[in-house]
Write a protein that holds these residues in place. Structure first.
Motif, PDB file in Angstrom:
ATOM      1  N   PRO A 158       9.303   1.126   2.440  1.00 43.84           N
ATOM      2  CA  PRO A 158       8.366  -0.002   2.393  1.00 43.84           C
ATOM      3  C   PRO A 158       8.144  -0.541   0.979  1.00 43.84           C
ATOM      4  O   PRO A 158       8.044  -1.755   0.782  1.00 43.84           O
ATOM      5  CB  PRO A 158       7.081   0.586   2.977  1.00 43.84           C
ATOM      6  N   GLY A 159       8.084   0.363  -0.004  1.00 43.71           N
ATOM      7  CA  GLY A 159       7.895  -0.088  -1.377  1.00 43.71           C
ATOM      8  C   GLY A 159       9.042  -0.938  -1.872  1.00 43.71           C
ATOM      9  O   GLY A 159       8.845  -1.880  -2.647  1.00 43.71           O
ATOM     10  N   ALA A 160      10.259  -0.635  -1.422  1.00 43.91           N
ATOM     11  CA  ALA A 160      11.427  -1.424  -1.799  1.00 43.91           C
ATOM     12  C   ALA A 160      11.391  -2.791  -1.126  1.00 43.91           C
ATOM     13  O   ALA A 160      11.775  -3.806  -1.729  1.00 43.91           O
ATOM     14  CB  ALA A 160      12.704  -0.679  -1.431  1.00 43.91           C
ATOM     15  N   GLU A 191       0.812  -1.213   0.000  1.00 44.75           N
ATOM     16  CA  GLU A 191       0.000   0.000   0.000  1.00 44.75           C
ATOM     17  C   GLU A 191       0.850   1.271   0.000  1.00 44.75           C
ATOM     18  O   GLU A 191       0.321   2.378  -0.023  1.00 44.75           O
ATOM     19  CB  GLU A 191      -0.920  -0.010   1.222  1.00 44.75           C
ATOM     20  N   SER A 192       2.174   1.105   0.037  1.00 48.28           N
ATOM     21  CA  SER A 192       3.085   2.242   0.058  1.00 48.28           C
ATOM     22  C   SER A 192       3.481   2.650  -1.356  1.00 48.28           C
ATOM     23  O   SER A 192       3.217   1.944  -2.331  1.00 48.28           O
ATOM     24  CB  SER A 192       4.343   1.896   0.861  1.00 48.28           C
ATOM     25  N   VAL A 193       4.126   3.802  -1.440  1.00 46.43           N
ATOM     26  CA  VAL A 193       4.613   4.294  -2.731  1.00 46.43           C
ATOM     27  C   VAL A 193       5.631   3.310  -3.291  1.00 46.43           C
ATOM     28  O   VAL A 193       6.501   2.809  -2.569  1.00 46.43           O
ATOM     29  CB  VAL A 193       5.261   5.686  -2.555  1.00 46.43           C
ATOM     30  N   SER A 194       5.532   3.041  -4.574  1.00 48.16           N
ATOM     31  CA  SER A 194       6.450   2.103  -5.208  1.00 48.16           C
ATOM     32  C   SER A 194       7.886   2.617  -5.125  1.00 48.16           C
ATOM     33  O   SER A 194       8.143   3.823  -5.161  1.00 48.16           O
ATOM     34  CB  SER A 194       6.055   1.904  -6.671  1.00 48.16           C
ATOM     35  N   ALA A 195       8.816   1.681  -4.995  1.00 47.49           N
ATOM     36  CA  ALA A 195      10.239   2.028  -4.916  1.00 47.49           C
ATOM     37  C   ALA A 195      11.041   0.896  -5.537  1.00 47.49           C
ATOM     38  O   ALA A 195      10.585  -0.256  -5.570  1.00 47.49           O
ATOM     39  CB  ALA A 195      10.660   2.249  -3.465  1.00 47.49           C
TER      40      ALA A 195
END
Length: 254
Positions: free
Chosen positions: A227-229, A185-189
């Protein structure tokens, strides 16, 4: 390169990438349904196959026929074991029609009709009668807790399974799935490349799965990684682990 311990040669050897490889699993030869301990040898074969396929090696997999094929296929699916393309009849030589076996995963004594590398996985001991995989599910545990419990020990070391170790493995699987669902649910990384490379290197080094799991534990608790990573890295490595770490994504959490 993937490196594996060849029991016949008595040393760790490289498996050359960039070509097809014929993999055979010599497993159950008893007239009963497989219990969880019997399934370890098939998991080892599955892990080798996943490691090689990540290196773009075409793996042609075969295995022995078992007493109860329907039950075994159900257990194999529950453990995320990739199915074999070939299942010769019992007693049939496994290297007929000129098709050399490059790598055989099996018991302590190499079969005489196998001329390629031989990989031996140590046995499993269980306090009391070893349960069936269905017994694990009936106890409220995810069947993949058995896969996790086996990953937590190196395949060349004997495993002491108990209900406590299975419950602990189940908790680890569920915790990682919950983390993956939250991170989704976090920003993609971009993937945490250094962590991924360390875990993959452990897999390539004679299937050092305990070391690979420790890398993921470290990544899980690293507050400096976005979090995305973490999400991208865990899903990437789950192609090797086979733990269905994405299965909680989108579920309502309470």
């Amino acid at each position: 390169m993937v490196r594996i311990y060849d029991t016949r040669a008595g040393q760790v050897e490289e498996i050359a990438a960039g070509r097809a490889l014929r993999l055979y699993t010599c497993g159950l030869e008893t007239a009963r349904r497989a219990h969880v301990g019997d399934l370890r040898i098939f998991l080892v074969s599955d892990l080798i196959r996943r490691a090689l396929e990540r290196r773009r090696v075409r793996v042609v997999a075969a295995r022995d026929a078992v007493h109860d094929e329907d039950a075994f296929r159900a257990d194999a699916a529950a453990l995320n074991l990739r199915p074999a393309e070939h299942v010769p009849e019992a007693g049939e030589p496994i290297e007929e029609l000129g098709s050399r076996i490059d790598l055989c995963v099996g018991g302590a004594v190499p079969r005489e009709d196998v001329r390629g590398r031989w990989v031996h996985a140590e046995g499993v001991r269980f306090a009391g009668d070893a349960p069936l995989l269905s017994d694990v599910a009936d106890a409220g545990l995810d069947p993949l807790a058995v896969r996790m419990a086996f990953l937590e020990s190196h395949y060349r070391q004997p495993v002491e399974l108990t209900w406590d170790t299975l419950r602990a493995a189940d908790g680890r699987v569920r915790r990682w799935r919950a983390g993956v669902a939250e991170w989704s649910e976090s920003v993609s990384a971009p993937m945490a490349t250094a962590y991924a490379e360390r875990a993959e290197s452990a897999f390539d080094d004679d299937l050092d799965t305990p070391a690979a799991l420790r890398v993921l534990d470290e990544l899980e608790g690293d507050a400096s990684v976005a979090p995305g990573a973490k999400f991208e890295t865990f899903l990437h490595l789950d192609s090797l682990l086979g733990l269905d770490l994405s299965s909680d994504i989108g579920k309502i959490r309470t």
